[in-house]
Design an enzyme around this catalytic site. Structure first.
Site: not given
Length: 459
Positions: A55, A155, A188
């Site tokens: 990321e 995300k 993440c």
């Protein structure tokens, strides 16, 4: 199949809040993409069929909403559009980064997953449309070995990322490969939440996950490699996790994980990137995962004298602890509805203080989520107040069985050893409504053995 992940020390903008033009942004990103290209070639040479990058690896971080704009590529978030950016660069404007990634995949005949910032114009009739008339997303893209864009994932659980928007609905994104079937993807902070990570895995019975991350390590319970492995173990899946490498920011820790073996990199000492290539088994989707109740042994408690509990802060949460003294013993400690139990034996008594801690409540710092945790940890020193501190080295070898009456089926078994290395439990699972983990003799000194439960409904 052979998988690769690359832990990248990204070249960062010296001033991410400054407004630059597209050309300057492309130049900075190009320097990172040059490194990506070298690594794709190296991975393909070693037989890798898929490579995952971290990321924020291409553009960096700490932007504002307006300063990141020149770094954003345009991408169509629709499964119906079939597009090969390398072969068809003229279809859309502002797709230079996508074109380079697509060409790397095509030239090296490899599946490639990377993370970049993307933009999408929106109409003010759209109730979610930001006032500047565009969405900005933290996006993973996956290309097949022909350079086709096969999946985009935006995300969902942003971690203080003011430059980006949360998509209106969670994306459940997967892509198919000839060598290992379906891969899902998320990013993440997503790994700590039900949507979309857990739901994706459960709904599609996924066995392979690609996971770009920019993770700041937090010991004793949320070191990157520690939690990545626990996630693979809990869901009985393979995870290809690529982290950023910036030791000064506490960022390192990548790996290729199977439920029984891990190939990891954690390095807080030196700089530069690291390519991990490993051959791992394809997991076929009919195994049961560890979330289902499996038999195990839980010993019965006597009512011997227990040491007095004490309180200390760990991971910003107020844990209730009892000291783990002597060469062997049986302990219990409770908070709210959660009781944790430990039987232990030490081969050699060292002058290290360990403690058994419990937390059952809402975690509220750096994100809000409900945790049920039973944790055996090495304390920072010999005083009770040092329990819960970040510790990286230990010498004590402890045989233990740890269990708790968890109220959630989502338990992540953590087992971290000296020098931030990983070990695997001998046994774990459910028995009599308790989840347990046991280990005889860790490979090196024990830092953390914990059951990290996530009670999603109470977030």
């Amino acid at each position: 199949y052979v998988a690769a992940v690359y832990e990248h020390e990204s070249i960062l903008s010296p001033n991410p809040t400054a407004l630059v033009d597209r050309q300057a942004a492309l130049e900075l990103m190009g320097r990172n993409l040059d490194i990506y290209e070298q690594q794709v070639v190296a991975a393909a040479r070693q037989g890798a069929q898929i490579i995952v990058f971290p990321e924020d690896g291409i553009h960096g971080f700490n932007f504002t909403r307006s300063s990141i704009y020149p770094y954003l590529d345009f991408v169509v978030h629709s499964q119906s559009v079939k597009w090969n950016p390398c072969r068809e660069p003229y279809l859309f404007n502002d797709t230079e980064v996508l074109q380079r990634l697509s060409c790397m995949a095509l030239k090296n005949k490899i599946f490639l997953v990377a993370n970049l910032g993307t933009k999408q114009p929106c109409e003010h009739s759209d109730p979610h449309c930001p006032s500047d008339g565009r969405y900005q997303f933290n996006t993973n893209v996956a290309f097949n070995d022909d350079g086709m864009l096969v999946a985009t994932y935006r995300k969902h659980n942003l971690y203080f990322e003011y430059a980006f928007d949360t998509p209106p609905e969670p994306d459940y994104k997967l892509f198919d490969t000839p060598f290992a079937g379906k891969f899902g993807m998320f990013t993440c902070f997503d790994i700590l939440f039900f949507e979309p990570a857990v739901n994706l895995i459960r709904q599609y019975n996924l066995k392979q996950v690609v996971y770009p991350t920019a993770w700041m390590n937090q010991l004793p319970l949320l070191s990157a490699v520690e939690f990545q492995q626990a996630f693979a173990t809990a869901f009985n899946i393979n995870i290809l996790a690529a982290n950023i490498h910036h030791p000064t920011l506490g960022m390192t820790g990548s790996g290729i994980y199977t439920p029984v073996k891990s190939f990891i990199y954690h390095n807080m000492e030196s700089y530069g990137g690291k390519l991990i290539v490993a051959e791992i088994p394809v997991i076929t989707p009919d195994y049961k995962n560890n979330l289902e109740k499996t038999p195990g042994r839980v010993s019965e408690k006597g009512n011997e004298q227990l040491p007095p509990p004490f309180y200390a802060e760990m991971m910003y949460d107020n844990f209730t602890f009892v000291p783990v003294w002597g060469e062997k013993g049986e302990l219990q400690v409770c908070a709210n509805t959660l009781c944790c139990y430990l039987t232990y034996r030490r081969a050699v008594l060292t002058d290290e203080l360990y403690a058994l801690g419990v937390f059952d409540g809402l975690h509220t710092v750096h994100g809000i989520y409900y945790v049920q945790a039973c944790a055996l940890v090495k304390c920072g020193g010999l005083s009770f107040s040092s329990c819960g501190q970040e510790v990286t080295d230990a010498t004590a070898l402890i045989d233990f069985q740890l269990w708790g009456n968890m109220s959630t089926p989502y338990i992540f078994p953590l087992l971290l050893t000296s020098g931030i290395t990983l070990d695997f439990a001998d046994h774990m699972g459910w028995k009599n409504n308790h989840y347990f983990i046991s280990k005889n003799r860790t490979s090196s000194g024990l830092l953390t053995a914990a059951l990290y439960g996530r009670w999603y409904e109470k977030d």
